[in-house]
Design a protein around this motif. Structure first.
Motif, PDB file in Angstrom:
ATOM      1  N   ASP A   1       0.843  -1.182   0.000  1.00  0.00           N
ATOM      2  CA  ASP A   1       0.000   0.000   0.000  1.00  0.00           C
ATOM      3  C   ASP A   1       0.891   1.249   0.000  1.00  0.00           C
ATOM      4  N   VAL A   2       0.305   2.341  -0.462  1.00  0.00           N
ATOM      5  CA  VAL A   2       1.080   3.558  -0.726  1.00  0.00           C
ATOM      6  C   VAL A   2       1.757   4.070   0.546  1.00  0.00           C
ATOM      7  N   GLU A   3       1.016   4.035   1.659  1.00  0.00           N
ATOM      8  CA  GLU A   3       1.587   4.560   2.900  1.00  0.00           C
ATOM      9  C   GLU A   3       2.769   3.707   3.356  1.00  0.00           C
ATOM     10  N   LEU A   4       2.598   2.393   3.321  1.00  0.00           N
ATOM     11  CA  LEU A   4       3.690   1.484   3.722  1.00  0.00           C
ATOM     12  C   LEU A   4       4.931   1.743   2.859  1.00  0.00           C
ATOM     13  N   GLU A   5       4.704   1.871   1.558  1.00  0.00           N
ATOM     14  CA  GLU A   5       5.801   2.129   0.630  1.00  0.00           C
ATOM     15  C   GLU A   5       6.525   3.426   0.999  1.00  0.00           C
ATOM     16  N   SER A   6       5.760   4.400   1.508  1.00  0.00           N
ATOM     17  CA  SER A   6       6.345   5.717   1.791  1.00  0.00           C
ATOM     18  C   SER A   6       7.304   5.680   2.985  1.00  0.00           C
ATOM     19  N   TYR A   7       7.127   4.713   3.919  1.00  0.00           N
ATOM     20  CA  TYR A   7       8.044   4.693   5.057  1.00  0.00           C
ATOM     21  C   TYR A   7       8.929   3.452   5.136  1.00  0.00           C
ATOM     22  N   ALA A   8       8.767   2.517   4.176  1.00  0.00           N
ATOM     23  CA  ALA A   8       9.667   1.350   4.134  1.00  0.00           C
ATOM     24  C   ALA A   8      11.080   1.847   3.848  1.00  0.00           C
ATOM     25  N   THR A   9      12.063   1.257   4.525  1.00  0.00           N
ATOM     26  CA  THR A   9      13.435   1.769   4.385  1.00  0.00           C
ATOM     27  C   THR A   9      14.285   0.937   3.430  1.00  0.00           C
ATOM     28  N   ALA A  10      13.778  -0.214   3.019  1.00  0.00           N
ATOM     29  CA  ALA A  10      14.528  -1.039   2.052  1.00  0.00           C
ATOM     30  C   ALA A  10      13.509  -1.759   1.174  1.00  0.00           C
ATOM     31  N   PRO A  11      13.905  -2.094  -0.067  1.00  0.00           N
ATOM     32  CA  PRO A  11      12.973  -2.805  -0.948  1.00  0.00           C
ATOM     33  C   PRO A  11      12.555  -4.141  -0.313  1.00  0.00           C
TER      34      PRO A  11
END
Ligand code: FE2
Length: 298
Positions: free
Chosen positions: A176-186
């Motif tokens: 989801d967009v929010e998770l992607e925005s704060y994930a620190t590594a692929p």
């Protein structure tokens, strides 16, 4: 006294448990019997057949393509039985709603854990066919897994891709967009190298920390009872109380008019700035107790 937590981690100590809990480390005990007898004696937990015969709702069936909650359908208990025989996993959701015993244990465990009254706690019962399991994923919730019947393997690894995720994610699916925005590594495509393996037999209890990578495979047909807690973050506590407080203001309750109108958006900006400025005068006096008095009524 933390009786329910003690029952689930017996004979280990609370301090051992909380040491793991606070470092996001899995925790396991084996051979629980007397301390969880009230649970294992529940008629609907005697066998999968008993569960299917007494379950009053539809059952969530995990489709074989991606063995995950992200790919699921609702089915009648009769259809679910056939789908299980064909290797699909079954999830009986919110089982606490059909059992006062589960409901009491769930609430007592929440309090033993010191979790907020805003926590969404529920019991999930998973039936897994031998050889089947779940695809690697993480959940935003924390999980106490009690193996009731059969043997199931769990693989768990620390999540070095995102700390404290607020939504679940399954490897290979989109974020989801929010998770992607704060994930620190692929996100990885397979379980990380530092994965630990746990084998759960009837009477084992595994604590799965929030956010940790995990996948499972049943060795034999298996039935597990989960106590699952989606506890609020500081964001949730803060915004819930702030919202309640702002809802007492007719100005904050106004429709956010003209915010997307290029000609009149300056009016919207002026209005909103005024509200924010007013609020900022109050902010220096805020303290944690004021917020927690609202969310954790005594
Ligand atoms: Fe999970």
């Amino acid at each position: 006294m933390k009786k329910i937590l003690a029952a689930l981690i017996s004979p280990k100590s609370e301090s051992e448990f909380f040491k793991n809990y606070e470092s996001n480390t899995p925790f396991i005990v084996h051979g629980l019997q007397d301390s969880i007898q009230e649970l294992t004696a529940l008629p609907f937990l005697k066998s999968l057949s008993d569960l299917l015969n007494s379950w009053p709702h539809q059952v969530e069936v995990h489709l074989p393509k991606i063995a995950d909650e992200a790919s699921a359908v609702q089915a009648s208990t009769e259809d679910a039985k056939k789908m299980f025989e064909n290797g699909m996993g079954l999830l009986f959701n919110d089982a606490n709603n059909i059992s006062p015993v589960l409901s009491r244990w769930l609430e007592a465990l929440r309090l033993d854990m010191g979790l907020s009254a805003l926590t969404y706690g529920r019991n999930l019962i998973y039936a897994t066919k031998a050889g089947k399991g779940t695809a690697p994923h993480f959940d935003q919730n924390m999980n106490f897994v009690i193996q009731v019947h059969g043997t199931k393997k769990w693989w768990i690894a620390p999540n070095k891709n995102v700390d404290n995720p607020m939504t679940r994610f399954t490897m290979g699916l989109s974020m989801d967009v929010e998770l992607e925005s704060y994930a620190t590594a692929p996100m990885p495509t397979q379980m990380p190298a530092d994965t630990s393996e746990f084998t759960l037999e009837a009477g084992s209890m595994l604590f799965v920390p929030r956010g940790s990578w995990h996948s499972t495979q049943a060795v034999t047909d298996a039935l597990a009872l989960n106590f699952t807690f989606s506890a609020p973050t500081w964001i949730d506590i803060f915004t819930t109380v702030l919202r309640a407080r702002l809802s007492h203001s007719s100005e904050w309750r106004q429709t956010a008019d003209f915010v997307s109108d290029s000609k009149r958006c300056h009016e919207a900006i002026d209005k909103f700035n005024m509200l924010i400025t007013e609020l900022s005068y109050e902010a220096p006096d805020w303290c944690a107790e004021q917020f927690l008095d609202v969310t954790e009524p005594r």
